[in-house]
Design an enzyme around this catalytic site. Structure first.
Site, mmCIF file in Angstrom:
data_model
loop_
_atom_site.group_PDB
_atom_site.id
_atom_site.type_symbol
_atom_site.label_atom_id
_atom_site.label_comp_id
_atom_site.label_asym_id
_atom_site.label_seq_id
_atom_site.Cartn_x
_atom_site.Cartn_y
_atom_site.Cartn_z
ATOM 1 N N ASP A 40 -11.304 -19.024 115.374
ATOM 2 C CA ASP A 40 -12.522 -19.025 114.553
ATOM 3 C C ASP A 40 -12.837 -20.425 114.008
ATOM 4 O O ASP A 40 -11.938 -21.239 113.814
ATOM 5 C CB ASP A 40 -12.327 -18.035 113.393
ATOM 6 C CG ASP A 40 -13.651 -17.646 112.755
ATOM 7 O OD1 ASP A 40 -14.717 -17.870 113.364
ATOM 8 O OD2 ASP A 40 -13.610 -17.102 111.631
ATOM 9 N N GLY A 41 -14.122 -20.665 113.743
ATOM 10 C CA GLY A 41 -14.534 -21.901 113.077
ATOM 11 C C GLY A 41 -15.310 -22.873 113.958
ATOM 12 O O GLY A 41 -15.612 -23.995 113.519
ATOM 13 N N TRP A 45 -17.393 -26.214 112.576
ATOM 14 C CA TRP A 45 -16.959 -27.527 113.084
ATOM 15 C C TRP A 45 -18.180 -28.317 113.570
ATOM 16 O O TRP A 45 -18.333 -29.505 113.277
ATOM 17 C CB TRP A 45 -15.955 -27.310 114.223
ATOM 18 C CG TRP A 45 -15.380 -28.564 114.816
ATOM 19 C CD1 TRP A 45 -14.231 -29.196 114.437
ATOM 20 C CD2 TRP A 45 -15.914 -29.325 115.915
ATOM 21 N NE1 TRP A 45 -14.014 -30.300 115.217
ATOM 22 C CE2 TRP A 45 -15.030 -30.405 116.135
ATOM 23 C CE3 TRP A 45 -17.042 -29.208 116.728
ATOM 24 C CZ2 TRP A 45 -15.228 -31.355 117.140
ATOM 25 C CZ3 TRP A 45 -17.253 -30.162 117.727
ATOM 26 C CH2 TRP A 45 -16.349 -31.217 117.923
ATOM 27 N N HIS A 57 -18.342 -24.557 120.348
ATOM 28 C CA HIS A 57 -17.727 -23.670 121.349
ATOM 29 C C HIS A 57 -17.178 -24.485 122.525
ATOM 30 O O HIS A 57 -16.133 -24.162 123.076
ATOM 31 C CB HIS A 57 -18.740 -22.639 121.845
ATOM 32 C CG HIS A 57 -19.235 -21.720 120.767
ATOM 33 N ND1 HIS A 57 -18.375 -21.124 119.863
ATOM 34 C CD2 HIS A 57 -20.485 -21.298 120.422
ATOM 35 C CE1 HIS A 57 -19.087 -20.377 119.021
ATOM 36 N NE2 HIS A 57 -20.358 -20.472 119.330
ATOM 37 N N SER A 85 -16.233 -10.807 120.119
ATOM 38 C CA SER A 85 -16.050 -9.452 119.589
ATOM 39 C C SER A 85 -17.255 -8.573 119.895
ATOM 40 O O SER A 85 -18.341 -9.075 120.237
ATOM 41 C CB SER A 85 -15.832 -9.504 118.073
ATOM 42 O OG SER A 85 -17.058 -9.735 117.407
ATOM 43 N N TRP A 89 -22.364 -9.800 119.457
ATOM 44 C CA TRP A 89 -23.682 -9.638 120.099
ATOM 45 C C TRP A 89 -24.813 -9.814 119.092
ATOM 46 O O TRP A 89 -25.959 -10.021 119.480
ATOM 47 C CB TRP A 89 -23.805 -8.249 120.750
ATOM 48 C CG TRP A 89 -22.854 -8.022 121.885
ATOM 49 C CD1 TRP A 89 -21.758 -7.195 121.865
ATOM 50 C CD2 TRP A 89 -22.891 -8.588 123.197
ATOM 51 N NE1 TRP A 89 -21.115 -7.225 123.081
ATOM 52 C CE2 TRP A 89 -21.793 -8.078 123.920
ATOM 53 C CE3 TRP A 89 -23.747 -9.500 123.831
ATOM 54 C CZ2 TRP A 89 -21.526 -8.432 125.239
ATOM 55 C CZ3 TRP A 89 -23.483 -9.854 125.156
ATOM 56 C CH2 TRP A 89 -22.384 -9.327 125.848
ATOM 57 N N LEU A 151 3.137 -16.594 132.642
ATOM 58 C CA LEU A 151 2.454 -16.265 131.383
ATOM 59 C C LEU A 151 1.344 -15.228 131.611
ATOM 60 O O LEU A 151 0.527 -15.391 132.521
ATOM 61 C CB LEU A 151 1.842 -17.552 130.798
ATOM 62 C CG LEU A 151 0.916 -17.378 129.581
ATOM 63 C CD1 LEU A 151 1.700 -17.023 128.326
ATOM 64 C CD2 LEU A 151 0.104 -18.649 129.340
ATOM 65 N N GLU A 227 3.465 -10.681 112.451
ATOM 66 C CA GLU A 227 3.460 -11.702 111.408
ATOM 67 C C GLU A 227 2.099 -12.399 111.475
ATOM 68 O O GLU A 227 1.662 -12.809 112.556
ATOM 69 C CB GLU A 227 4.578 -12.727 111.655
ATOM 70 C CG GLU A 227 5.965 -12.145 111.524
ATOM 71 C CD GLU A 227 6.251 -11.616 110.121
ATOM 72 O OE1 GLU A 227 5.766 -12.211 109.141
ATOM 73 O OE2 GLU A 227 6.969 -10.594 110.019
HETATM 74 C C1 IPE Z 1 -13.839 -13.234 114.962
HETATM 75 O O1 IPE Z 1 -14.654 -14.246 114.505
HETATM 76 C C2 IPE Z 1 -14.089 -12.979 116.388
HETATM 77 C C3 IPE Z 1 -13.728 -14.060 117.292
HETATM 78 C C4 IPE Z 1 -13.054 -15.137 117.020
HETATM 79 C C5 IPE Z 1 -14.178 -13.863 118.637
HETATM 80 P P1 IPE Z 1 -16.040 -13.946 113.777
HETATM 81 O O2 IPE Z 1 -16.564 -15.247 113.359
HETATM 82 O O3 IPE Z 1 -16.901 -13.114 114.640
HETATM 83 O O4 IPE Z 1 -15.572 -13.056 112.535
HETATM 84 P P2 IPE Z 1 -16.228 -12.803 111.126
HETATM 85 O O5 IPE Z 1 -17.656 -12.413 111.369
HETATM 86 O O6 IPE Z 1 -16.135 -14.088 110.358
HETATM 87 O O7 IPE Z 1 -15.398 -11.721 110.514
HETATM 88 C C1 IPE Z 2 -15.410 -18.572 116.797
HETATM 89 O O1 IPE Z 2 -16.147 -19.472 116.072
HETATM 90 C C2 IPE Z 2 -15.983 -18.272 118.159
HETATM 91 C C3 IPE Z 2 -16.582 -16.940 118.275
HETATM 92 C C4 IPE Z 2 -16.572 -16.016 117.360
HETATM 93 C C5 IPE Z 2 -17.255 -16.636 119.513
HETATM 94 P P1 IPE Z 2 -17.449 -19.063 115.285
HETATM 95 O O2 IPE Z 2 -18.610 -19.200 116.201
HETATM 96 O O3 IPE Z 2 -17.303 -17.734 114.654
HETATM 97 O O4 IPE Z 2 -17.510 -20.198 114.182
HETATM 98 P P2 IPE Z 2 -17.871 -20.026 112.653
HETATM 99 O O5 IPE Z 2 -16.985 -18.976 112.100
HETATM 100 O O6 IPE Z 2 -19.307 -19.637 112.598
HETATM 101 O O7 IPE Z 2 -17.614 -21.372 112.077
HETATM 102 MG MG MG Z 3 -16.556 -17.143 112.863
#
Ligand code: IPE
Ligand code: IPE
Ligand code: MG
Length: 260
Positions: A40-41, A45, A57, A85, A89, A151, A227
């Site tokens: 995530d993030g 970034w 991405h 997830s 969508w 793996l 964990e």
């Molecule tokens: C979780 O991240 C799903 C993935 C990393 C694919 P999200 O950015 O979708 O989750 P929320 O919305 O912050 O819970």
């Molecule tokens: C995770 O990063 C990638 C996916 C969920 C597809 P995000 O796109 O959720 O990035 P933030 O959380 O908005 O920073």
């Molecule tokens: Mg996110």
């Protein structure tokens, strides 16, 4: 040189151990068999840099490659990435389109290396709901790597744990009604056979980046005794060094599984 995680996060100077020293330490203790990562993030970034979310991405994809290499070189058995997830969508059309193109790109750039590394790629999630070119790439990954014995690399794409559990329940009910299984046989082990992770060990270590302390519909059944390891580091900044630090942290924990 390895900095402590706090230093890595804060960008402070200073080092305690070399990467090689850290690797020696984690290799001398049993490794987690299955590591699952909520990557995530990416969006934040990119935003911090005044870039479109898609740039995050793209950088995130590079980190995926780096962590696959690190996990494979260490000899970890199963690595799972939560890539998209069932809730993702809801994002803007352009972003979804970009994310759906990434597996096609990744197939072109990385299949050869994954074959060389003997990596078996599997998808968790409903492929048929993805665009047809994406679906083709996902199927090709699975087909071309299915005989590989190294793996096991899972990508959770269009994955939602509640969906997965509901699907399993419906399937079990059907099999009970057909007389294929008896109601009394429905136990934890059987449930595991009906989940998308069938045949895989539960994750020992679940990592989530970006400072969010939640699981966002990821492997709810399977992470009962995992964990959990959270970091403020955004996924596009997540290096192999941080991965090793997470593993070292995992190795220091005492897993009791309810016993004393
Ligand atoms: C979780 O991240 C799903 C993935 C990393 C694919 P999200 O950015 O979708 O989750 P929320 O919305 O912050 O819970
Ligand atoms: C995770 O990063 C990638 C996916 C969920 C597809 P995000 O796109 O959720 O990035 P933030 O959380 O908005 O920073
Ligand atoms: Mg996110």
């Amino acid at each position: 040189m390895i900095k402590s995680l706090k230093r890595l996060v804060n960008g402070e100077k200073g080092s305690e151990r070399t990467k090689e020293e850290l690797l020696e330490v984690i290799k001398s203790v049993p490794l987690p068999e299955h590591v699952a990562i909520i990557t995530d993030g990416n969006g934040r970034w990119a935003k911090m840099r005044g870039l479109p979310r898609t740039a995050g991405h793209a950088q995130g994809m590079k980190r995926v490659r780096e962590i696959i290499r690190a996990a494979d070189s260490l000899g970890i058995k199963v690595l799972t990435f939560y890539s998209f997830s069932t809730e993702n969508w809801k994002r803007p059309k352009d972003e979804v389109e970009y994310l759906m193109k990434l597996p096609i790109e990744f197939l072109k750039t990385d299949l050869q290396e994954l074959m060389k590394r003997n990596v078996k790629v599997q998808m968790l999630g409903e492929k048929s709901k993805t665009p047809s070119a994406t679906q083709q790439a996902l199927i090709e990954f699975e087909e071309k790597t299915k005989e590989n014995t190294g793996l096991i690399l899972n990508f959770a794409i269009n994955y939602g744990s509640r969906d997965e559990i509901l699907h399993a329940i419906r399937q079990i009910i059907e099999d009970v009604q057909n007389g294929d299984i008896d109601k009394e046989q429905v136990n934890e082990q059987l449930m595991g056979q009906y989940l998308l992770t069938k045949g895989l060990p539960d994750p020992d270590l679940v990592i989530r980046t970006s400072g969010e302390i939640r699981v966002s519909n990821f492997l709810l059944w399977q992470l009962a005794y995992s964990e959990l390891w959270f970091t403020d580091v955004l996924w596009p900044d997540f290096t192999d060094e941080i991965f090793y630090l997470a593993i070292e942290d995992f190795q220091r924990r005492s897993r009791r599984f309810g016993a004393v």
